[in-house]
Design a protein around this motif. Structure first.
Motif, short mmCIF file in Angstrom:
data_model
loop_
_atom_site.label_atom_id
_atom_site.label_comp_id
_atom_site.label_asym_id
_atom_site.label_seq_id
_atom_site.Cartn_x
_atom_site.Cartn_y
_atom_site.Cartn_z
N VAL A 1 0.84 -1.20 0.00
CA VAL A 1 0.00 0.00 0.00
C VAL A 1 0.88 1.25 0.00
O VAL A 1 1.65 1.49 0.92
CB VAL A 1 -0.95 0.00 1.23
N HIS A 2 0.75 2.02 -1.09
CA HIS A 2 1.44 3.30 -1.24
C HIS A 2 0.45 4.41 -0.90
O HIS A 2 -0.73 4.16 -0.65
CB HIS A 2 1.95 3.46 -2.68
N GLU A 3 0.91 5.62 -0.95
CA GLU A 3 0.04 6.77 -0.63
C GLU A 3 -1.19 6.83 -1.53
O GLU A 3 -2.30 7.02 -1.06
CB GLU A 3 0.85 8.08 -0.77
N ASN A 4 -1.00 6.63 -2.84
CA ASN A 4 -2.11 6.77 -3.79
C ASN A 4 -2.41 5.51 -4.59
O ASN A 4 -3.19 5.57 -5.54
CB ASN A 4 -1.83 7.92 -4.76
N SER A 5 -1.78 4.41 -4.28
CA SER A 5 -2.01 3.20 -5.05
C SER A 5 -1.74 1.95 -4.20
O SER A 5 -1.15 2.03 -3.13
CB SER A 5 -1.11 3.18 -6.29
N VAL A 6 -2.20 0.83 -4.73
CA VAL A 6 -2.01 -0.46 -4.08
C VAL A 6 -1.51 -1.44 -5.14
O VAL A 6 -2.11 -1.56 -6.21
CB VAL A 6 -3.33 -0.98 -3.46
N LYS A 7 -0.41 -2.13 -4.85
CA LYS A 7 0.11 -3.15 -5.75
C LYS A 7 -0.16 -4.51 -5.14
O LYS A 7 0.17 -4.75 -3.98
CB LYS A 7 1.62 -2.99 -5.94
N GLU A 8 -0.78 -5.39 -5.93
CA GLU A 8 -1.04 -6.75 -5.47
C GLU A 8 0.08 -7.65 -5.98
O GLU A 8 0.33 -7.71 -7.19
CB GLU A 8 -2.40 -7.22 -5.97
N LEU A 9 0.76 -8.32 -5.07
CA LEU A 9 1.89 -9.17 -5.40
C LEU A 9 1.76 -10.53 -4.74
O LEU A 9 0.88 -10.75 -3.92
CB LEU A 9 3.20 -8.50 -4.96
N ARG A 10 2.68 -11.44 -5.11
CA ARG A 10 2.71 -12.78 -4.52
C ARG A 10 4.15 -13.14 -4.18
O ARG A 10 5.09 -12.68 -4.82
CB ARG A 10 2.17 -13.81 -5.49
N GLY A 11 4.27 -14.01 -3.19
CA GLY A 11 5.58 -14.53 -2.80
C GLY A 11 5.45 -15.99 -2.41
O GLY A 11 4.33 -16.52 -2.28
N LEU A 12 6.57 -16.65 -2.20
CA LEU A 12 6.58 -18.06 -1.82
C LEU A 12 7.26 -18.25 -0.48
O LEU A 12 8.28 -17.62 -0.19
CB LEU A 12 7.34 -18.90 -2.85
N ILE A 13 6.70 -19.15 0.32
CA ILE A 13 7.29 -19.57 1.58
C ILE A 13 7.28 -21.10 1.58
O ILE A 13 6.32 -21.72 1.14
CB ILE A 13 6.51 -19.02 2.79
N PHE A 14 8.35 -21.68 2.09
CA PHE A 14 8.45 -23.14 2.18
C PHE A 14 8.56 -23.55 3.65
O PHE A 14 9.65 -23.86 4.14
CB PHE A 14 9.68 -23.64 1.40
N PRO A 15 7.42 -23.58 4.37
CA PRO A 15 7.47 -23.98 5.78
C PRO A 15 7.64 -25.50 5.91
O PRO A 15 7.51 -26.23 4.93
CB PRO A 15 6.11 -23.54 6.32
N GLU A 16 7.92 -25.94 7.12
CA GLU A 16 8.02 -27.38 7.37
C GLU A 16 6.67 -28.04 7.08
O GLU A 16 5.62 -27.42 7.21
CB GLU A 16 8.41 -27.62 8.82
N GLU A 17 6.74 -29.29 6.68
CA GLU A 17 5.53 -30.04 6.31
C GLU A 17 4.51 -30.02 7.44
O GLU A 17 4.83 -30.28 8.59
CB GLU A 17 5.91 -31.49 5.98
N GLY A 18 3.27 -29.65 7.10
CA GLY A 18 2.17 -29.64 8.07
C GLY A 18 2.12 -28.41 8.95
O GLY A 18 1.26 -28.32 9.82
N LYS A 19 3.03 -27.46 8.77
CA LYS A 19 3.03 -26.26 9.60
C LYS A 19 2.66 -25.04 8.77
O LYS A 19 2.90 -24.99 7.57
CB LYS A 19 4.41 -26.05 10.23
N THR A 20 2.07 -24.06 9.42
CA THR A 20 1.73 -22.81 8.75
C THR A 20 2.94 -21.87 8.85
O THR A 20 3.76 -22.01 9.75
CB THR A 20 0.50 -22.14 9.39
#
Length: 101
Positions: free
Chosen positions: A10-29
């Motif tokens: 969130v910027h002053e006059n705009s919003v950028k929608e982005l994505r990223g990746l996380i690799f947590p341990e199996e079965g954990k959030t």
């Protein structure tokens, strides 16, 4: 396990929608540390401002954005949600009584 993180910068006059990746341990959030490391790898230096809503604020006072908010954490697990409008349309198209052909 792979989690796709959908977030908004969130910027002053705009919003950028982005994505990223996380690799947590199996079965954990993903943990707070996982989020911070993902953002750091993307060039954002942040601190967690609101744990309940996953809102992160920049640690650099000269940052070009106000905050980052995580919108969705996609763990790849299927979630079922009944589409009531689709069900209504289909039930209107199907005959009410079943009869032999």
């Amino acid at each position: 396990m792979e989690c796709i993180i959908h977030f908004e910068v969130v910027h002053e006059n705009s919003v950028k929608e982005l994505r990223g990746l996380i690799f947590p341990e199996e079965g954990k959030t993903p943990s707070e540390k996982d989020f911070l490391l993902m953002f750091e790898d993307m060039g954002y230096k942040l601190r967690l401002e609101d744990r309940d809503n996953l809102v992160f604020k920049p640690t650099d006072p000269g940052a070009e954005f106000n905050y980052i908010r995580v919108r969705k954490v996609d763990t790849g697990e299927k979630s079922y949600k009944e589409d009531s409008e689709l069900k209504s349309v289909v039930s209107g198209l199907l005959p009410r009584e079943s009869r032999p052909l």
